[in-house]
Design an enzyme around this catalytic site. Structure first.
Site, short mmCIF file in Angstrom:
data_model
loop_
_atom_site.label_atom_id
_atom_site.label_comp_id
_atom_site.label_asym_id
_atom_site.label_seq_id
_atom_site.Cartn_x
_atom_site.Cartn_y
_atom_site.Cartn_z
N ASP A 44 -4.89 -11.70 0.69
CA ASP A 44 -5.40 -11.17 -0.58
C ASP A 44 -4.55 -11.60 -1.77
OD1 ASP A 44 -7.35 -9.67 0.78
OD2 ASP A 44 -6.02 -7.93 0.96
N ASP B 143 -6.51 -1.34 7.88
CA ASP B 143 -6.92 -1.73 6.54
C ASP B 143 -7.01 -0.51 5.61
OD1 ASP B 143 -8.04 -4.00 4.95
OD2 ASP B 143 -9.81 -2.71 4.84
O1 TEU Z 1 -7.46 -5.04 0.95
C1 TEU Z 1 -7.29 -3.91 0.18
C2 TEU Z 1 -7.10 -4.07 -1.27
O2 TEU Z 1 -7.34 -3.13 -2.01
C3 TEU Z 1 -6.57 -5.26 -1.90
O3 TEU Z 1 -5.77 -6.09 -1.25
C4 TEU Z 1 -7.64 -5.92 -2.68
O4 TEU Z 1 -8.18 -7.03 -2.03
C5 TEU Z 1 -7.08 -6.35 -3.99
O5 TEU Z 1 -6.23 -5.38 -4.48
C6 TEU Z 1 -8.19 -6.51 -4.98
O6 TEU Z 1 -7.63 -6.85 -6.22
C7 TEU Z 1 -7.98 -4.91 2.23
C8 TEU Z 1 -8.12 -6.26 2.88
O7 TEU Z 1 -6.85 -6.83 3.05
C9 TEU Z 1 -9.03 -7.10 2.03
O8 TEU Z 1 -9.13 -8.42 2.47
C10 TEU Z 1 -10.37 -6.41 2.04
O9 TEU Z 1 -11.23 -7.07 1.14
C11 TEU Z 1 -10.28 -4.95 1.62
O10 TEU Z 1 -9.22 -4.26 2.26
C12 TEU Z 1 -11.55 -4.23 1.99
O11 TEU Z 1 -11.65 -4.10 3.38
#
Ligand code: TEU
Ligand code: CA
Length: 564
Positions: free
Chosen positions: A332, A207
């Site tokens: 996301d 992540d």
């Molecule tokens: O996501 C990282 C991230 O920055 C983006 O996908 C974010 O959710 C989006 O840009 C916001 O507008 C990862 C994971 O996939 C996500 O589900 C988590 O919330 C995030 O990291 C934190 O762990």
């Protein structure tokens, strides 16, 4: 040194968002046993690996991306026995598991953070704490250490009165950033990798891993939200190499989620000679419908920009020996057919849902299918903010109104951009609750599950599911798809994305493919007739393409690959 195409060229990954995949015990929340129950479905689709989103102990403020214990299973998702069973049953079907390691931050409920809060200096050094002014109080904490903005809205620092310190949280206030400059933190995380590796998993997804290395000097960002200081940060490659070496995972299937990254960095993250990861997710192509780069401001997708981004990433990553994860969606992102296509009529929905994977699955890299994408699942038809669950959506619903939007405008933007758009339960059948649960689902289920569902589509040779299955089979059978070079072509229309794959030593199958995708609801000229002379149809989502006045013209949302 292994070539990524040799290692990964014929592989396809399927992403499971556990909470929304399949509920085995009627509590309305998907779980590990629910995945095991559906392994035959995944086997029949033909995927090689399952990326399973975090199922570790967590207060679930960010649906499991706030981990409180990296070695335990969150009870709502099952038990360690359930995990071991899933792992065994998957292996018996030739499917590998990739676990999701959330190493940029922990939940503030994690034992390490709790010890830090209690003043234990060992654990204070596990996180990014910074001193507050001597006269700071809970009511009046003063200025935070920097003006950086959290990805979920608001300042990225939280004041802790009992310590008179601030801690950094690039995400939710309950997700505290770890201090990777501390060797003890890095050693702890290596141990987590070893723990799951010893359980026999095939690989890992990391992540936001390119955010782990923060700058030594903390300074305000007067040009942006702070990301330029910590994205692909100062020690990122060194820390990743160490994690991979010490964790013993070099050469396994590993993918890093790279936020706002660059091609040069992704070559280093993924090319075998650097001994970091085996592939990278980058997101620039999923921002072509952000007005001025702002996720919370809508614009129609800019297909020309999309095409140029795909070209740069495909061609330059290949030249540098890197390897792309190929994807339109994940937990996301909104559903890509609702976003880049048109779901307003059945035919447009079907074509759009098949155009998108035609474009990515024939590229160089590893295709990822996000659960439900193979069914053509769409954004939900929610009508009220109460139906949304995600912390980011709920924060921005407020922020947009604080910025002057009406509640209706704010709601419309959330509908288009919410992460919950992709988080509604997998539509297994046409019954109440779509066969996902016998209880009340944790989030609503789109009405269209009555027609868009696995039961109907697996049985139908002309379904979106059957088309995905066909694309997977094609990759497995076709060397030019697995390892061919890639070169983008200048299509006549800006709405058409066109590229060519070629391979010299095709033991079988074609040695050249030209892939053409019309990202619009009108007919578009793709290439001149002479450019594609002699090519025969390899795969297409419809037969709506023909020669007219010396040009190959594609009908609305048509996608076709020609082969030589
Ligand atoms: O996501 C990282 C991230 O920055 C983006 O996908 C974010 O959710 C989006 O840009 C916001 O507008 C990862 C994971 O996939 C996500 O589900 C988590 O919330 C995030 O990291 C934190 O762990
Ligand atoms: Ca359950």
């Amino acid at each position: 040194m292994q070539d990524r195409a040799e290692q990964l060229g014929d592989k396809v990954v399927y992403q499971i968002y556990v909470r929304s995949f399949n509920d085995s015990n009627g509590d309305g929340i998907g779980d590990l046993k629910g995945i095991t129950q559906r392994l035959d479905y995944l086997k029949s689709l033909g995927v090689d690996y399952l990326w399973i989103t975090p199922f570790f102990t967590s207060p679930q403020n960010d649906n499991g991306y706030d981990v409180a214990n990296y070695r335990e299973v969150e009870p709502m998702f099952g038990t360690m026995e359930d995990f071991d069973e899933l792992s065994r049953e998957a292996r018996a079907r030739g499917i590998g598991l990739m676990l999701d390691m959330v190493f940029n931050h922990t939940s503030t409920s994690h034992e390490w953070f709790q010890k830090a809060l209690a003043g234990d200096s060992k654990y204070l050094a596990y996180y990014k704490f910074a001193d507050a002014a001597p006269d700071a109080t809970a009511e009046n904490p003063g200025e935070p250490p920097t003006n950086w903005i959290s990805k979920f809205g608001g300042n990225a620092w939280e004041y802790v009165p009992s310590l008179n310190k601030w801690y950094l949280h690039l995400f939710d206030v309950s997700q505290a950033d770890l201090n990777w400059d501390n060797p003890e933190v890095r050693a702890e995380l290596v141990d987590v990798i070893k723990f799951w590796k010893a359980k026999g998993v095939s690989g890992f997804r990391f992540d936001v891993v390119n955010l782990i290395s923060k700058p030594e000097v903390l300074e305000n960002d007067y040009e942006g939200d702070g990301r330029r200081f910590y994205t692909d940060g100062p020690h990122i490659h060194e820390y990743l190499q160490e994690l991979v070496r010490e964790g013993g995972i070099d050469g396994m299937v590993t993918v890093g989620e790279m936020s706002s990254t660059s091609i040069d960095n992704c070559i280093r993250y993924s090319a075998p000679r650097y001994h970091e990861l085996s592939q990278t997710f980058s997101f620039h192509h999923l921002k072509v419908d952000y007005l001025n780069g702002n996720k919370w401001a809508l614009q129609e997708p800019d297909i020309k920009a999309l095409r140029n981004l795909l070209r740069d990433w495909q061609e330059q990553m290949t030249a540098g020996g890197g390897w792309n994860a190929l994807f339109w969606s994940n937990h996301d992102q909104p559903r890509p057919n609702s976003r880049f296509g048109d779901c307003s009529t059945e035919e447009c929905w079907r074509r759009s849902s098949e155009l998108l994977p035609t474009c990515t699955h024939l590229m160089r890299g590893t295709p990822y299918i996000y659960q439900g994408e193979e069914l053509g699942m769409t954004n939900p038809d929610f009508t009220s903010i109460d139906q949304y669950r995600d912390v980011e959506s709920l924060n921005y619903y407020k922020i947009l109104q604080d910025e002057g939007k009406t509640p209706e405008e704010a709601f419309h933007i959330v509908c288009e951009r919410s992460r919950d758009d992709g988080r509604t339960p997998v539509q297994w059948d046409g019954t109440l609750n779509a066969g996902f649960t016998t209880g009340t689902p944790w989030i609503g289920i789109p009405q269209n599950h009555v027609t868009i569902n696995a039961k109907a589509e697996v049985a139908d040779p002309d379904s979106v599911w059957a088309y995905f299955h066909h694309l997977i089979c094609l990759r497995k059978a076709t060397p030019v798809v697995q390892k061919g070079g890639v070169h983008f072509l200048d299509a006549i229309s800006d709405k058409v994305i066109a590229y060519e794959r070629t391979v010299e030593d095709a033991a079988k199958g074609p040695s050249r493919l030209v892939v053409l995708c019309n990202f619009s609801g009108e007919s578009q000229a793709a290439l001149t007739e002479e450019t594609v002379a002699g090519g025969s149809a390899f795969v297409s989502n419809c037969d709506d393409f023909k020669f007219e006045d010396g040009k190959l013209v594609l009908g609305p949302w048509a996608a076709v690959a020609l082969a030589w």
